[in-house]
Write a protein that holds these residues in place. Structure first.
Motif, PDB file in Angstrom:
ATOM      1  N   LEU A  39       0.828  -1.206   0.000  1.00 38.35           N
ATOM      2  CA  LEU A  39       0.000   0.000   0.000  1.00 38.35           C
ATOM      3  C   LEU A  39       0.862   1.255   0.000  1.00 38.35           C
ATOM      4  CD1 LEU A  39      -2.801  -1.081   2.498  1.00 38.35           C
ATOM      5  CD2 LEU A  39      -3.099  -0.549   0.068  1.00 38.35           C
ATOM      6  N   SER A  40       2.017   1.179   0.665  1.00 41.55           N
ATOM      7  CA  SER A  40       2.935   2.313   0.670  1.00 41.55           C
ATOM      8  C   SER A  40       3.419   2.619  -0.743  1.00 41.55           C
ATOM      9  CB  SER A  40       4.129   2.013   1.579  1.00 41.55           C
ATOM     10  OG  SER A  40       5.116   3.013   1.479  1.00 41.55           O
ATOM     11  N   GLN A  41       3.780   1.568  -1.492  1.00 48.48           N
ATOM     12  CA  GLN A  41       4.204   1.758  -2.878  1.00 48.48           C
ATOM     13  C   GLN A  41       3.049   2.222  -3.752  1.00 48.48           C
ATOM     14  OE1 GLN A  41       7.786   1.850  -2.675  1.00 48.48           O
ATOM     15  NE2 GLN A  41       7.435   1.105  -4.742  1.00 48.48           N
ATOM     16  N   ASP A  42       1.881   1.649  -3.524  1.00 49.97           N
ATOM     17  CA  ASP A  42       0.710   1.985  -4.327  1.00 49.97           C
ATOM     18  C   ASP A  42       0.259   3.425  -4.079  1.00 49.97           C
ATOM     19  OD1 ASP A  42      -1.173   0.625  -6.205  1.00 49.97           O
ATOM     20  OD2 ASP A  42      -2.649   1.360  -4.777  1.00 49.97           O
ATOM     21  N   ASN A  43       0.561   3.935  -2.892  1.00 48.69           N
ATOM     22  CA  ASN A  43       0.117   5.270  -2.516  1.00 48.69           C
ATOM     23  C   ASN A  43       1.132   6.348  -2.858  1.00 48.69           C
ATOM     24  OD1 ASN A  43      -1.346   7.348  -1.413  1.00 48.69           O
ATOM     25  ND2 ASN A  43      -1.523   6.472   0.614  1.00 48.69           N
ATOM     26  N   ALA A  44       2.418   6.012  -2.825  1.00 48.00           N
ATOM     27  CA  ALA A  44       3.423   7.073  -2.963  1.00 48.00           C
ATOM     28  C   ALA A  44       4.695   6.616  -3.671  1.00 48.00           C
ATOM     29  CB  ALA A  44       3.778   7.617  -1.579  1.00 48.00           C
ATOM     30  N   ALA A 147      -6.884  19.385 -27.288  1.00 54.56           N
ATOM     31  CA  ALA A 147      -6.264  18.354 -28.120  1.00 54.56           C
ATOM     32  C   ALA A 147      -6.207  17.028 -27.363  1.00 54.56           C
ATOM     33  CB  ALA A 147      -4.864  18.797 -28.533  1.00 54.56           C
ATOM     34  N   SER A 148      -6.048  15.959 -28.114  1.00 54.55           N
ATOM     35  CA  SER A 148      -5.919  14.639 -27.498  1.00 54.55           C
ATOM     36  C   SER A 148      -4.460  14.360 -27.144  1.00 54.55           C
ATOM     37  CB  SER A 148      -6.443  13.562 -28.456  1.00 54.55           C
ATOM     38  OG  SER A 148      -5.718  13.600 -29.677  1.00 54.55           O
ATOM     39  N   LEU A 149      -4.245  13.314 -26.361  1.00 56.45           N
ATOM     40  CA  LEU A 149      -2.903  12.929 -25.919  1.00 56.45           C
ATOM     41  C   LEU A 149      -2.592  11.522 -26.413  1.00 56.45           C
ATOM     42  CD1 LEU A 149      -3.182  14.177 -22.227  1.00 56.45           C
ATOM     43  CD2 LEU A 149      -1.860  15.278 -24.041  1.00 56.45           C
ATOM     44  N   THR A 150      -1.396  11.336 -26.927  1.00 54.27           N
ATOM     45  CA  THR A 150      -0.988  10.041 -27.459  1.00 54.27           C
ATOM     46  C   THR A 150      -0.079   9.328 -26.461  1.00 54.27           C
ATOM     47  OG1 THR A 150      -1.066  10.899 -29.717  1.00 54.27           O
ATOM     48  CG2 THR A 150       0.129   8.840 -29.367  1.00 54.27           C
ATOM     49  N   VAL A 151      -0.380   8.066 -26.194  1.00 53.46           N
ATOM     50  CA  VAL A 151       0.424   7.270 -25.254  1.00 53.46           C
ATOM     51  C   VAL A 151       1.730   6.875 -25.934  1.00 53.46           C
ATOM     52  CG1 VAL A 151       0.509   5.190 -23.842  1.00 53.46           C
ATOM     53  CG2 VAL A 151      -1.667   6.393 -24.142  1.00 53.46           C
ATOM     54  N   LYS A 152       2.855   7.296 -25.361  1.00 51.17           N
ATOM     55  CA  LYS A 152       4.169   7.002 -25.952  1.00 51.17           C
ATOM     56  C   LYS A 152       4.885   5.848 -25.261  1.00 51.17           C
ATOM     57  CE  LYS A 152       5.694   8.949 -28.827  1.00 51.17           C
ATOM     58  NZ  LYS A 152       5.525   8.741 -30.279  1.00 51.17           N
ATOM     59  N   GLY A 153       4.423   5.491 -24.054  1.00 55.09           N
ATOM     60  CA  GLY A 153       5.090   4.382 -23.357  1.00 55.09           C
ATOM     61  C   GLY A 153       4.583   4.220 -21.936  1.00 55.09           C
ATOM     62  N   PHE A 154       5.159   3.205 -21.261  1.00 56.49           N
ATOM     63  CA  PHE A 154       4.775   2.904 -19.873  1.00 56.49           C
ATOM     64  C   PHE A 154       6.017   2.881 -18.981  1.00 56.49           C
ATOM     65  CE2 PHE A 154       1.412   1.125 -22.488  1.00 56.49           C
ATOM     66  CZ  PHE A 154       0.266   1.537 -21.819  1.00 56.49           C
ATOM     67  N   ILE A 155       5.807   3.228 -17.725  1.00 56.98           N
ATOM     68  CA  ILE A 155       6.892   3.262 -16.743  1.00 56.98           C
ATOM     69  C   ILE A 155       6.488   2.400 -15.555  1.00 56.98           C
ATOM     70  CG2 ILE A 155       8.324   4.735 -15.275  1.00 56.98           C
ATOM     71  CD1 ILE A 155       7.695   7.027 -17.153  1.00 56.98           C
ATOM     72  N   GLU A 156       7.432   1.606 -15.060  1.00 56.71           N
ATOM     73  CA  GLU A 156       7.142   0.695 -13.948  1.00 56.71           C
ATOM     74  C   GLU A 156       7.070   1.440 -12.621  1.00 56.71           C
ATOM     75  OE1 GLU A 156       6.508  -2.538 -14.095  1.00 56.71           O
ATOM     76  OE2 GLU A 156       6.734  -2.609 -16.283  1.00 56.71           O
ATOM     77  N   GLN A 157       6.119   1.013 -11.797  1.00 55.71           N
ATOM     78  CA  GLN A 157       5.988   1.469 -10.406  1.00 55.71           C
ATOM     79  C   GLN A 157       6.007   2.989 -10.254  1.00 55.71           C
ATOM     80  OE1 GLN A 157       5.465  -0.311  -7.489  1.00 55.71           O
ATOM     81  NE2 GLN A 157       5.084  -2.039  -8.846  1.00 55.71           N
ATOM     82  N   GLU A 158       5.063   3.640 -10.882  1.00 53.11           N
ATOM     83  CA  GLU A 158       4.891   5.083 -10.710  1.00 53.11           C
ATOM     84  C   GLU A 158       3.431   5.357 -10.369  1.00 53.11           C
ATOM     85  OE1 GLU A 158       6.985   7.345 -10.403  1.00 53.11           O
ATOM     86  OE2 GLU A 158       8.831   6.702 -11.391  1.00 53.11           O
ATOM     87  N   LYS A 159       3.148   5.380  -9.064  1.00 57.50           N
ATOM     88  CA  LYS A 159       1.781   5.620  -8.610  1.00 57.50           C
ATOM     89  C   LYS A 159       1.755   6.727  -7.566  1.00 57.50           C
ATOM     90  CE  LYS A 159      -0.813   1.415  -9.559  1.00 57.50           C
ATOM     91  NZ  LYS A 159      -1.789   0.470  -8.983  1.00 57.50           N
ATOM     92  N   TYR A 160       0.584   7.347  -7.476  1.00 56.86           N
ATOM     93  CA  TYR A 160       0.381   8.353  -6.441  1.00 56.86           C
ATOM     94  C   TYR A 160      -1.074   8.303  -5.983  1.00 56.86           C
ATOM     95  CZ  TYR A 160       0.175  12.692  -3.874  1.00 56.86           C
ATOM     96  OH  TYR A 160      -0.016  13.608  -2.881  1.00 56.86           O
TER      97      TYR A 160
END
Length: 343
Positions: A39-44, A147-160
């Motif tokens: 939960l700590s990682q999921d929150n911050a 305008a719309s936004l285009t998804v360019k990629g994904f990053i691991e473990q970045e949550k807030y």
């Protein structure tokens, strides 16, 4: 050692019961600790992934960065003076996919920095938890953005705040939230926080405590963990106290034939270590397996070093509990104990 092992074999049921209780308590403790870390990682995770440094927010914001706006003049002077500094903003919001389905995200933007991904205008990078719902190249929209936004990629473990982070360009963030001022300044690689007029500084740990949901979750779960550790110590104390009361006559005979008090304590410690180690090895193994089979949607994170730390704590508490219960052994007089045992 031999005496301790003989008694364990003679009273198998008693020691199995104690070992089972220790196993259940330690297993539950490991699971709750894994949930607390998850939960700590999921929150911050966004904040925790940053290097050690100092956060700054407006002094009048009352330690709530949502109310903070860094004046443009201060931001420019700090970024010019400290090359590793960055200004950033975090705002909760929504993204709509091509099927008009909303996805809750935490929008993050910053001045140019090596700490975050570089995002061009009209693009965004998302936390990897959205991979199953959104693909690279998908076009997403926001009600506050023309305008719309285009998804360019994904990053691991970045949550807030339990929401996946969406990194967007400064200009897109400005259009969405109608502000050029950032909420926070972050200075990395500093041993001491420089004093900045009008701003309040926080270490990374202090800043995490200003996030209401983070503090409440971690305090509650950590209290449960420590409560379970205290219970385990009380279990050892009560168990060995009752065992010692029943063996007063035996201890009297052993003392009468020359067995030292220290030897009796060693016998008790060996029994405690055997029971605890057996229970902990089993609970550690099962908790690690539990972490492997939990679904990705479940916030569970139990590093091996964390289980080792908790196991050492269990051993120390068990040792203290058993030792306190055994203090009565020192007071036993051989003749009196033998007579008491005969009654």
């Amino acid at each position: 050692m031999n005496l301790a092992w003989k008694e364990i074999k003679k009273n198998k049921v008693r020691f199995v019961i104690l070992g089972s209780i220790v196993f259940l308590v330690s297993f539950l403790t490991f699971i709750i600790s894994g949930l607390a870390n998850g939960l700590s990682q999921d929150n911050a995770a966004l904040i925790k992934n940053l290097p050690e440094g100092y956060f700054y927010m407006e002094e009048d914001a009352d330690e709530s960065f949502n109310l903070s706006l860094i004046p443009a003049s201060i931001q420019e002077s700090i970024l010019d003076e400290y090359k590793t500094a960055m200004a950033l903003s975090i705002q909760m919001g929504f993204l709509n996919d091509s099927d008009e389905k909303q996805h809750s995200v935490a929008f993050v933007t910053s001045t140019p920095t090596e700490l975050f991904v570089d995002v061009a205008q009209g693009e965004l990078f998302l936390d990897s938890s959205l991979k199953d719902k959104i693909k690279v190249g998908d076009t997403l929209s926001n009600n506050q953005l023309k305008a719309s936004l285009t998804v360019k990629g994904f990053i691991e473990q970045e949550k807030y705040s339990h929401a996946p982070v969406a990194f967007i360009n400064e200009q897109d963030f400005k259009e969405m939230y109608r502000t050029e001022e950032k909420q926070l300044l972050f200075l990395s690689d500093k041993d001491k926080a420089p004093t900045i007029d009008g701003l309040q500084s926080f270490t990374k740990e202090e800043f995490l405590k200003t996030i209401p949901s983070y503090s409440a979750e971690q305090l509650s779960l950590n209290m449960i963990v420590w409560f379970l550790l205290v219970i385990s110590g009380m279990l050892f104390a009560i168990f060995f106290y009752m065992m010692n009361v029943q063996k007063i006559g035996l201890y009297g005979i052993l003392k009468a034939i020359g067995v030292k008090t220290g030897t009796l304590f060693k016998m008790m410690w060996v029994q405690m270590l055997f029971i605890t180690m057996t229970a902990l090895v089993l609970s550690m193994t099962l908790s690690q397996v539990f972490g492997l089979v939990t679904p990705d949607t479940m916030p569970f994170d139990l590093p091996l070093w964390s289980t080792i730390q908790l196991s050492i704590t269990f051993l120390l508490i068990g040792f203290i509990g058993a030792t306190l219960s055994g203090l009565q052994i020192r007071k036993i007089q051989p003749l009196q104990a033998i007579q008491q045992g005969e009654v």
